[in-house]
Write an enzyme that holds these catalytic residues in place. Structure first.
Site, PDB file in Angstrom:
ATOM      1  CB  SER A   1      -0.940   0.018   1.208  1.00  0.00           C
ATOM      2  OG  SER A   1      -0.180   0.067   2.398  1.00  0.00           O
ATOM      3  CG  LEU A   2       5.363   3.233   0.517  1.00  0.00           C
ATOM      4  CD1 LEU A   2       5.259   3.924   1.874  1.00  0.00           C
ATOM      5  CD2 LEU A   2       6.802   2.845   0.239  1.00  0.00           C
TER       6      LEU A   2
END
Ligand SMILES: *[C@@H]1O[C@H](CO)[C@@H](O)[C@H](O)[C@H]1NC(C)=O
Ligand SMILES: *[C@@H]1O[C@H](CO)[C@@H](O)[C@H](O)[C@H]1NC(C)=O
Ligand SMILES: *[C@@H]1O[C@H](CO)[C@@H](O)[C@H](O)[C@H]1NC(C)=O
Length: 304
Positions: free
Chosen positions: A44-45
């Site tokens: 999700s970064l």
């Protein structure tokens, strides 16, 4: 996210990959179009919307996206604004990279500047959040499809496609979610060693599909994520047990990448210390204009 880390990116990018001109100033190295494309794999970064297409959903509601290009609309990024991949694209003079699942096959046949396969919640291992995210294996499978069906068509000649892939930058940022099972920390040295080995195998698979230039983040200090720090005594301290397990992985990651380099012809890499960056940001956050070491939404850091 803006300043230091990306300045480091620009600086660091000039080191392992030879510049075509003799100038090596920060400006020219950052704004020169050295890479024809940016391909993105991870969690999700850097997910920019793939998870919106999964039944479990993604970052498709406010406050996600409130600061993205002033749009005030969720963009599928697990952040208020741009991701590291967005900044990287900007600094390389490339357009923002589209999420694979957003694109029709027709669009995939036309995009020459890279695709993002990243998925929030995913890890290195195939059993990490494999229902709610695209596992790294799945991301590589989609990349395989891109190569086989889309790029192949676009470039006509195999050599041209191989050249494109070998000159492109492959950004990989993953691993933190493997340390948690249903939110509970499960790390030890064995897991770290196992993860390093499994990571190597997957980098090699991406290499086998034509990639040569890798940009690899290490794992951020999950023990300092607000969801963990809030349970520490004193409240807000980092959970050092978690950080220690992650540090064990991080210390060996550069060695592992060097081994790959000696093993695989043409393989080159940039290793970025995301862990160190986050730690520094935590300690000196105010100087970056950050008011509180907290994120807007619990989901943002639960499935990082
Ligand atoms: C998904 O993960 C579960 C464990 O969490 C595992 O039993 C299953 O085999 C995994 N599925 C795939 C396709 O890897
Ligand atoms: C995961 O956690 C949730 C709530 O924290 C719990 O309800 C659920 O039973 C857990 N699932 C497993 C497989 O442990
Ligand atoms: C780590 O792996 C070794 C064998 O590779 C095993 O003997 C040991 O029990 C494992 N330790 C943990 C904590 O899983």
């Amino acid at each position: 996210m803006k300043s230091q880390y990306l300045i480091t990116l620009c600086f660091v990018l000039t080191l392992p990959f030879p510049l075509s001109s003799t100038t090596n100033s920060y400006e020219s190295s950052c704004h020169k179009k050295k890479f024809p494309a940016l391909y993105v794999f991870g969690d999700s970064l850097i997910d920019c919307g793939n998870n919106n297409h999964l039944p479990s959903g993604g970052a498709d509601y406010l406050p996600y996206g409130i600061d993205f290009m002033g749009g005030n609309t969720p963009t599928g990024r697990a952040t208020n604004g741009k991701t590291v991949a967005d900044f990287l694209a900007m600094h390389l003079g490339l357009p923002f990279v589209h999420p694979y699942l957003d694109l029709t096959n027709h669009q995939r046949n036309k995009i020459r500047t890279g695709i993002n396969y990243a998925s929030g919640g995913s890890g290195i291992l195939p059993d990490t959040n494999n229902v709610t995210s695209l596992t790294l294996d799945k991301q590589i499978k989609f990349f395989h499809r891109t190569v086989k069906h889309n790029l192949h068509k676009m470039f006509n000649e195999k050599e041209k496609m191989e050249k494109h892939l070998s000159e492109s930058l492959f950004f990989v940022s993953t691993g933190v979610n493997d340390y948690f099972h249903n939110g509970t920390f499960r790390g030890n040295k064995n897991l770290s060693l196992f993860l390093l080995n499994e990571f190597t195998l997957r980098i090699q698979r991406i290499y086998d599909l034509g990639a040569r230039k890798f940009f690899v983040n290490n794992i951020p200090p999950a023990g300092c994520f607000p969801s963990k720090a809030i349970r520490e005594r004193p409240r807000g301290n980092c959970d050092e047990k978690i950080n220690k397990a992650i540090s064990f992985y991080n210390r060996r990651l550069p060695e592992v990448l060097h081994e790959l380099q000696s093993l695989l012809p043409g393989f080159s890499f940039v290793h970025a210390d995301l862990f160190g960056f986050f730690k520094e940001l935590r300690e000196t956050g105010k100087s970056y204009g950050k008011k509180k070491s907290q994120m807007a939404n619990q989901r943002a850091f639960e499935s990082f």
